[in-house]
Enzyme design. Structure first.
Site, PDB file in Angstrom:
ATOM      1  N   TRP A  35       0.845  -1.199   0.000  1.00  0.00           N
ATOM      2  CA  TRP A  35       0.000   0.000   0.000  1.00  0.00           C
ATOM      3  C   TRP A  35       0.878   1.246   0.000  1.00  0.00           C
ATOM      4  CZ3 TRP A  35      -2.952  -4.190   0.970  1.00  0.00           C
ATOM      5  CH2 TRP A  35      -4.330  -4.094   0.795  1.00  0.00           C
ATOM      6  N   TRP A  37       0.714   4.644   1.149  1.00  0.00           N
ATOM      7  CA  TRP A  37       1.145   5.438   2.313  1.00  0.00           C
ATOM      8  C   TRP A  37       1.658   4.560   3.442  1.00  0.00           C
ATOM      9  CZ3 TRP A  37      -2.306   8.801   5.973  1.00  0.00           C
ATOM     10  CH2 TRP A  37      -3.445   8.126   6.382  1.00  0.00           C
ATOM     11  N   ASP A  38       1.176   3.314   3.503  1.00  0.00           N
ATOM     12  CA  ASP A  38       1.749   2.380   4.488  1.00  0.00           C
ATOM     13  C   ASP A  38       3.250   2.233   4.232  1.00  0.00           C
ATOM     14  OD1 ASP A  38      -0.735   0.493   5.778  1.00  0.00           O
ATOM     15  OD2 ASP A  38      -1.154   1.571   3.948  1.00  0.00           O
ATOM     16  N   TYR A  83      -7.852 -11.022  -0.503  1.00  0.00           N
ATOM     17  CA  TYR A  83      -8.267  -9.619  -0.402  1.00  0.00           C
ATOM     18  C   TYR A  83      -9.272  -9.288  -1.497  1.00  0.00           C
ATOM     19  CZ  TYR A  83      -8.028  -4.524  -0.054  1.00  0.00           C
ATOM     20  OH  TYR A  83      -8.346  -3.193   0.106  1.00  0.00           O
ATOM     21  N   GLN A 109      -3.169   7.384  -2.956  1.00  0.00           N
ATOM     22  CA  GLN A 109      -3.305   7.578  -1.504  1.00  0.00           C
ATOM     23  C   GLN A 109      -2.508   8.803  -1.079  1.00  0.00           C
ATOM     24  OE1 GLN A 109      -2.301   3.917   0.605  1.00  0.00           O
ATOM     25  NE2 GLN A 109      -4.347   3.885   1.482  1.00  0.00           N
ATOM     26  N   ASP A 171     -10.814   5.610   5.371  1.00  0.00           N
ATOM     27  CA  ASP A 171     -11.791   5.036   4.449  1.00  0.00           C
ATOM     28  C   ASP A 171     -13.275   5.154   4.772  1.00  0.00           C
ATOM     29  OD1 ASP A 171      -9.379   4.300   3.460  1.00  0.00           O
ATOM     30  OD2 ASP A 171      -9.805   2.169   3.379  1.00  0.00           O
ATOM     31  N   ARG A 203     -15.483  -3.191  10.887  1.00  0.00           N
ATOM     32  CA  ARG A 203     -15.254  -2.892   9.470  1.00  0.00           C
ATOM     33  C   ARG A 203     -16.471  -2.191   8.853  1.00  0.00           C
ATOM     34  NH1 ARG A 203     -10.402  -2.991   7.198  1.00  0.00           N
ATOM     35  NH2 ARG A 203     -11.479  -3.304   5.228  1.00  0.00           N
ATOM     36  N   TRP A 360     -12.384   3.784  10.774  1.00  0.00           N
ATOM     37  CA  TRP A 360     -12.073   5.220  10.809  1.00  0.00           C
ATOM     38  C   TRP A 360     -13.192   6.081  11.392  1.00  0.00           C
ATOM     39  CZ3 TRP A 360      -7.359   7.228  10.237  1.00  0.00           C
ATOM     40  CH2 TRP A 360      -6.380   6.452   9.597  1.00  0.00           C
ATOM     41  N   GLU A 403      -4.099  -2.392  14.507  1.00  0.00           N
ATOM     42  CA  GLU A 403      -4.324  -1.407  13.439  1.00  0.00           C
ATOM     43  C   GLU A 403      -4.930  -0.125  14.019  1.00  0.00           C
ATOM     44  OE1 GLU A 403      -6.979  -3.007  10.510  1.00  0.00           O
ATOM     45  OE2 GLU A 403      -6.625  -1.396   9.056  1.00  0.00           O
TER      46      GLU A 403
HETATM   47  C1  2M8 Z   1      -7.272   0.538   4.921  1.00  0.00           C
HETATM   48  O1  2M8 Z   1      -7.786   0.555   3.590  1.00  0.00           O
HETATM   49  C2  2M8 Z   1      -7.934  -0.588   2.731  1.00  0.00           C
HETATM   50  C3  2M8 Z   1      -8.228  -0.065   1.345  1.00  0.00           C
HETATM   51  O2  2M8 Z   1      -7.189   0.752   0.925  1.00  0.00           O
HETATM   52  C4  2M8 Z   1      -9.048  -1.537   3.137  1.00  0.00           C
HETATM   53  O3  2M8 Z   1      -9.786  -1.268   4.069  1.00  0.00           O
HETATM   54  O4  2M8 Z   1      -9.162  -2.580   2.485  1.00  0.00           O
HETATM   55  C5  2M8 Z   1      -7.055   2.010   5.318  1.00  0.00           C
HETATM   56  O5  2M8 Z   1      -6.864   2.135   6.702  1.00  0.00           O
HETATM   57  C6  2M8 Z   1      -5.900   2.620   4.535  1.00  0.00           C
HETATM   58  O6  2M8 Z   1      -5.615   3.902   4.991  1.00  0.00           O
HETATM   59  C7  2M8 Z   1      -4.649   1.746   4.636  1.00  0.00           C
HETATM   60  O7  2M8 Z   1      -3.658   2.249   3.820  1.00  0.00           O
HETATM   61  C8  2M8 Z   1      -4.957   0.289   4.271  1.00  0.00           C
HETATM   62  C9  2M8 Z   1      -3.781  -0.647   4.523  1.00  0.00           C
HETATM   63  O8  2M8 Z   1      -3.302  -0.464   5.831  1.00  0.00           O
HETATM   64  O9  2M8 Z   1      -6.068  -0.204   5.012  1.00  0.00           O
END
Ligand code: 2M8
Length: 437
Positions: A35, A37-38, A83, A109, A171, A203, A360, A403
């Site tokens: 990912w 920004w991760d 996924y 992102q 998200d 979720r 979130w 997380e």
């Molecule tokens: C979360 O987002 C992903 C989709 O991108 C998901 O829920 O499947 C978010 O917290 C996002 O900010 C983060 O980059 C990602 C991976 O940690 O998970």
């Protein structure tokens, strides 16, 4: 011998590093790819004890860049069906400038890479060789910023839009509820995977996913063409967190180009973008009544007037003047800083929409806390910064490397108050940075 917190964090990062692709997953099962920004934030953690891995993380990410400068939000280096939605749903190949070597999504992102390069340089003990590495990558990051300013700012305001909640990183923030109310997507038939890995209570709902997929269907029907997306996407938002990341990264690119020398034209251009963006950010996104920054819904031309942790992220990018910063910190402490709350909930704890257990919609996130901590320190709010740091370390020590975490202190007494994925990479990476700064 009992492992220290730092050793545990390093172990998590090393376990999540995938040698076959030379990148690090956010966590096992739930997020099995790279990912955007991760990866950036993960590199900051690696830089403290394994600079090679930090550099590799960034290099792998930037290898997947498209020829127009775009960097995708997920890069599907490996095949797995754990996924949803995966590469076959996203179909990045529809865009004529996508990278033929890497399957990815067609969305992006928060652009953290610029400031991540600067952080890596700050942490490095061998500055000269780190700067050499940066020199090999920095133009790609510059091209990414050019992509944003040329393609994501249709009214030439200095503020870029995001066209999907997954681009925001936050998200299922309650802020997006206002946008879902303007849409009525079909009920898609699909199999979620996330809810087989973590409690569905933590979720987004099935109906929320219908909205997420629908926006992508519209983008795909237009081959991810930016102009078409700007014209047609029901989700088109100027997000203060996203734009603050871009501005912070502009600032870092200017500093790094100055260290490298030469590149006068790029520095000039970055300064122009920076000036324009900061002015527009303050003029358009600061909500005088709320005393903080808010999102702007460009599709429906209205401000989305809610307080979230994104409202305070501009401190990290040096956007508010000291007067605005003081107002923001007062508001933050009044709404989010009650003694029975850990700092900092991701959404206003005094709002009806606050949910401290769900993704979130309220929990504390370590990445946003890290930005807040650094932002508060930059403005001299040292005591509050220390509280953010101590709270972050405490919740990780008590619960593990989750997380996200419940913001209510009472929930941390007997219960497990860490939610979502466990052994989470950016939680580990940014903890390492906090322990070593
Ligand atoms: C979360 O987002 C992903 C989709 O991108 C998901 O829920 O499947 C978010 O917290 C996002 O900010 C983060 O980059 C990602 C991976 O940690 O998970």
């Amino acid at each position: 011998m009992k492992k220290t917190l730092q050793q545990k964090a390093e172990h998590i990062l090393d376990s999540n590093f995938k040698t076959e692709g030379e990148f690090t997953i956010p966590c096992e099962n739930l997020y099995p790819f790279q990912w955007f920004w991760d990866s950036g934030l993960i590199a900051i953690g690696f830089a403290h004890y394994d600079m090679q891995k930090a550099e590799r993380e960034i290099k792998t990410l930037l290898k997947a860049q498209w020829s127009n400068g775009f960097i995708p939000h997920i890069i599907f280096h490996t095949e797995t069906d754990s996924y949803f939605p995966g590469a076959n749903f996203h179909r990045s190949d529809l865009h004529p400038e996508s990278n033929p070597k890497y399957k990815s999504t067609g969305m992006t992102q928060p652009p953290v890479t610029g400031f991540v390069l600067k952080e890596i340089y700050r942490i490095s003990e061998v500055k000269e060789s780190t700067l050499k590495f940066i020199e090999t990558q920095i133009d790609k990051v510059y091209d990414n910023h050019r992509y944003f300013y040329e393609n994501r700012d249709p009214q030439n305001e200095g503020l870029v839009y995001i066209y999907h909640n997954w681009e925001s990183g936050t998200d299922n923030s309650p802020i997006w509820d206002d946008i879902w109310e303007t849409m009525n997507p079909p009920e898609y038939d699909f199999e979620r995977r996330d809810t087989t890995h973590v409690d569905p209570e933590e979720r987004p709902s099935k109906r929320e996913y219908d909205h997420y997929l629908h926006i992508i269907e519209i983008a795909k029907a237009n081959n991810y063409n930016d102009e078409k997306i700007a014209e047609l996407s029901p989700f088109l938002v100027q997000d203060p967190l996203f734009n603050a990341m871009l501005i912070k990264s502009n600032e870092s690119l200017i500093e790094l180009y100055n260290l490298i020398g030469g590149n006068e034209n790029k520095i000039k251009q970055l300064k122009k973008w920076q000036q324009k963006s900061k002015t527009a950010f303050n003029d358009k996104l600061f909500d005088e009544e709320l005393g903080a920054y808010v999102h702007y819904d460009l599709r429906n031309e209205k401000a989305l007037r809610y307080l979230s942790s994104s409202s305070f992220a501009p401190l990290f990018a040096n956007i508010p003047d000291t007067e605005k910063a003081e107002t923001m910190v007062d508001v933050m402490m009044e709404k989010f800083g009650n003694e029975n709350q850990y700092l900092c909930a991701s959404f206003d704890p005094t709002s009806e929409r606050f949910n401290p257990k769900k993704y979130w919609r309220g929990p504390v996130w370590v990445n946003l806390n890290w930005m807040l901590y650094n932002g508060l320190k930059q403005y001299g709010f040292n005591d509050i910064a220390e509280r953010v740091k101590t709270d972050t370390i405490t919740i990780i020590e008590n619960n593990g490397f989750y997380e996200y975490f419940d913001s209510r202190k009472e929930m941390h007494k007997d219960n497990k108050a860490g939610y979502g994925g466990n052994n989470f990479s950016w939680t580990a990476a940014l903890l390492i940075d906090l322990l070593n700064e």
